[in-house]
Design an enzyme around this catalytic site. Structure first.
Site, PDB file in Angstrom:
ATOM      1  N   ASP A 151      -5.532  -1.872   6.477  1.00 34.29           N
ATOM      2  CA  ASP A 151      -5.422  -3.334   6.328  1.00 34.29           C
ATOM      3  C   ASP A 151      -4.387  -4.090   7.166  1.00 34.29           C
ATOM      4  O   ASP A 151      -4.714  -4.843   8.081  1.00 34.29           O
ATOM      5  CB  ASP A 151      -5.255  -3.703   4.841  1.00 34.29           C
ATOM      6  CG  ASP A 151      -4.214  -2.869   4.086  1.00 34.29           C
ATOM      7  OD1 ASP A 151      -3.481  -2.120   4.742  1.00 34.29           O
ATOM      8  OD2 ASP A 151      -4.149  -2.987   2.847  1.00 34.29           O
ATOM      9  N   GLU A 176       6.910   0.455   2.943  1.00 34.64           N
ATOM     10  CA  GLU A 176       7.191  -0.361   1.761  1.00 34.64           C
ATOM     11  C   GLU A 176       8.587  -0.986   1.842  1.00 34.64           C
ATOM     12  O   GLU A 176       8.779  -2.145   1.493  1.00 34.64           O
ATOM     13  CB  GLU A 176       7.071   0.469   0.471  1.00 34.64           C
ATOM     14  CG  GLU A 176       5.687   1.014   0.203  1.00 34.64           C
ATOM     15  CD  GLU A 176       4.680  -0.043  -0.250  1.00 34.64           C
ATOM     16  OE1 GLU A 176       5.058  -1.214  -0.413  1.00 34.64           O
ATOM     17  OE2 GLU A 176       3.501   0.311  -0.440  1.00 34.64           O
TER      18      GLU A 176
HETATM   19  C1  DMJ Z   1       1.487  -5.357  -1.154  1.00 34.36           C
HETATM   20  O1  DMJ Z   1       2.636  -4.585  -1.261  1.00 34.36           O
HETATM   21  C2  DMJ Z   1       1.235  -5.718   0.277  1.00 34.36           C
HETATM   22  O2  DMJ Z   1       0.399  -6.807   0.296  1.00 34.36           O
HETATM   23  C3  DMJ Z   1       0.630  -4.608   1.064  1.00 34.36           C
HETATM   24  O3  DMJ Z   1       0.260  -4.996   2.357  1.00 34.36           O
HETATM   25  C4  DMJ Z   1      -0.554  -3.987   0.390  1.00 34.36           C
HETATM   26  N1  DMJ Z   1      -0.736  -4.384  -0.947  1.00 34.36           N
HETATM   27  C5  DMJ Z   1       0.344  -4.636  -1.818  1.00 34.36           C
HETATM   28  C6  DMJ Z   1      -0.114  -5.402  -3.043  1.00 34.36           C
HETATM   29  O4  DMJ Z   1      -1.389  -5.165  -3.430  1.00 34.36           O
END
Ligand code: DMJ
Length: 599
Positions: free
Chosen positions: A357, A224
């Site tokens: 993802d 993050e």
């Molecule tokens: C975001 O912080 C980023 O897109 C991350 O890859 C996953 N999803 C959150 C928001 O939904």
């Protein structure tokens, strides 16, 4: 006669404490000193006097050494006592950190710094104002929403990570530890810049300059912090040219590096910014690190090496890639969990949504960001996507294409809001795909966009749930109560934007506008924007959180959707997973060590 006790200085110029204390051996002259009475000195030879003086000095030195040994022992004892207060894991991690430090230092001596590189071509940093008055009005509405979100954060949450728009105070979550690092400020900077909100941008810059400090005793999420802070700071640097952002990004990156001190080099999920001690989430399978976390560092780390000339960041992420390449993949799929101590996979779960993802996204974007020279990344992306298509992507009875979750050989027919980003990813990766399947992947992107739009359209609020099913007669609808919330996430709008840029089909602008209106109607409160707990209820309750990604991503993608394509063109910019644009690097002539593709 001048006589001497037997005593031998140790070999070399200095005398060891051990040889002094035993007093054994003989001098080189073969004679000895009986006592140190001053009278006798007169009768001794110059050589004998010299020897006596040496002995006196040696005794002083002996005393000094004894004291030092005593002090060292006491210090070691104190340290050991302190250590024993810590957990076994913490102690092991510290030992590993120390070992790795030594290895790193040794490696550093060997690796030459990169040559300074010119700034990449920064194309398309301008207003992108659309000529069509209707589109202009929509864009202005999005800008006004951004101002509302920012102004309220400015008033009630300034310096906190996020805002509680109903309670009107600061908010934070465990991904930022107990830090107050102004996540919303850093995440929002580039959106403010792109929208031409320059006063607000300057306020943010000033706060960062004066207050953003990373020497805090706080355990944060490496992923993050990388995507929001390092990505946000780098994008702000490239867009504005203000050095402060680059300096802060590099300082912060230095604080994340200890997270890589694991037996395999796969980083911990969390690191304490002050002590450098890392660990993994308690809930992750068998102490594993998460694919979407350690696999979503590449873009930012390559830029850090590019900007600093220091290969350390680049080497860290390339090491991860090399390790993944060597591993067996069940059914060609990457499991979401990897143990950083053993280097073995955890549970065999594969997902294109949460936990997996952005790993796939960054393989594709590594290739795009390298001016398509990083063909190794492209190959890994193509291989991964082929396996995903084979095992995870299905069509529902009602004809909706969805991406499920693979769990130990079984396909769960459920898709997350997070997974909806993949529509944009497939479209973005269509060009350059293996076997000239561009049309196929563009079509797949369009189908995912359609499914995700349906997940919005089938709710009372016209906002999408966190997860939706394709099972037992249910199509694109959430079943469990705890999957019905919408927390201002961007993924569906992100896909609309990529599909719009690539196809110019007006339905994507139409769908984006529907979402804008729904957010305005159901998420806007006087203190900012809030997530809602149930998108199927026409009188929703709020979760009272204005997420930083709402400003970084959701509003940015909407603004770009209603802007001209020459604002941050996709040929020149690659957006990180938090929507922070980083320029394409023309790396062919530089020497980022370790990857032949770059040479
Ligand atoms: C975001 O912080 C980023 O897109 C991350 O890859 C996953 N999803 C959150 C928001 O939904």
């Amino acid at each position: 006669m001048c006589s001497f006790p037997t005593w031998t200085p140790a070999k070399g110029a200095r005398t060891s404490a051990a040889s002094l204390s035993t007093g054994k051996g003989t001098t080189s002259t073969g004679t000895g000193l009986k006592n140190f009475g001053s009278n006798e000195i007169e009768f001794c030879s110059v050589e004998a006097v010299q020897i006596r003086l040496n002995v006196m000095i040696s005794r002083e030195e002996e005393e000094r050494l004894r004291n030092k040994i005593r002090a060292d022992h006491e210090k070691a004892l104190e340290e050991a006592k302190e250590k024993l207060k810590k957990s076994r894991d913490e102690i092991q991690a510290e030992i590993q950190t120390e070992k790795n430090k030594v290895v790193q230092e040794l490696k550093k001596k060997d690796s030459k710094p990169l040559p300074p590189v010119p700034l990449p071509n920064l194309i398309g940093i301008h207003s992108g104002e659309p000529a069509d008055p209707d589109i202009r009005e929509k864009r202005n509405k999005v800008k006004e929403m951004m101002k509302h979100a920012w102004d309220n954060y400015r008033q009630y949450g300034w310096g906190h990570n996020e805002l509680k728009p109903i309670a009107r105070k600061g908010h934070s979550t465990n991904i930022f530890g107990n830090s107050q690092m102004g996540a919303t400020i850093v995440d929002a900077l580039d959106t403010l810049y792109i929208m031409g909100l320059h006063d607000e941008f300057r306020e943010g810059q000033e706060w960062i300059d004066k207050n953003l400090d990373f020497s805090v005793n706080s355990e944060v999420s490496v992923f993050e912090v990388n995507i929001r802070f390092i990505g946000g700071l780098l994008a702000a640097y490239y867009l504005s040219g203000q050095e402060v952002f680059k300096i802060k990004a590099v300082q912060l990156a230095g604080k994340l590096l200890p997270a890589f001190n694991t037996p395999t080099g796969i980083p911990w999920a969390m690191v304490n910014l002050k002590s450098g001690v890392g660990r993994n989430w308690g809930w992750a399978s068998a102490g594993s690190s998460i694919l979407a976390e350690f696999g979503t560092l590449h873009m930012e780390f390559v830029h850090l090496s590019y900007l600093t000339g220091d290969p350390v960041y680049y080497n860290k992420v390339m090491h991860i890639r090399k390790l993944l390449q060597k591993m067996d993949r069940p059914n060609g799929l990457y499991p979401n969990y990897l143990n950083p101590r053993t280097g073995r996979w955890g549970q065999h779960h594969t997902s294109v949504g949460g936990l997996g993802d952005s790993f796939y996204e960054y393989l594709l974007k590594a290739w795009l960001m390298s001016d398509k020279t990083d063909t190794e990344a492209r190959k890994m992306y193509d291989d991964a996507i082929e396996a995903i298509e084979k095992h995870l992507i299905r069509k529902s009875n009602g004809g909706l294409t969805f991406i499920g979750e693979w769990k130990n050989g079984h396909l769960e027919r459920k898709m997350g809001h997070l997974t909806c980003f993949a529509g944009g990813m497939f479209a973005l990766g269509a060009d350059g795909s293996r076997d000239d399947k561009a049309g196929h992947y563009l079509q797949l992107g369009a189908e995912i966009a359609h499914t995700c739009h349906e997940s919005y359209d089938r709710t009372a609020l016209k906002l999408g749930p966190e997860a939706f099913k394709f099972d037992g007669g249910v199509e694109a609808v959430a079943v469990r109560q705890n999957e019905k919330y919408y927390i201002l996430r961007p993924e569906v709008i992100e896909t609309y934007w990529y599909m719009w840029r690539i196809t110019h089909d007006p339905k994507y602008r139409q769908w984006g506008w529907e979402a804008t209106q729904a957010i305005e109607k159901y998420c806007r409160v006087s203190g900012g924007f809030s997530g809602v707990k149930d998108v199927y209820s026409s009188s929703p309750t709020y979760d009272d959180v204005q997420q930083s990604f709402f400003l970084a991503e959701t509003l940015k993608y909407l603004y770009l959707l209603f802007s001209n394509d020459d604002l941050l063109p996709l040929d020149n910019w690659v957006f990180n997973t938090e929507a922070h644009p980083l320029p394409v690097l023309h790396l062919a002539n530089t020497t980022l060590s370790g990857n032949p593709a770059y040479r």
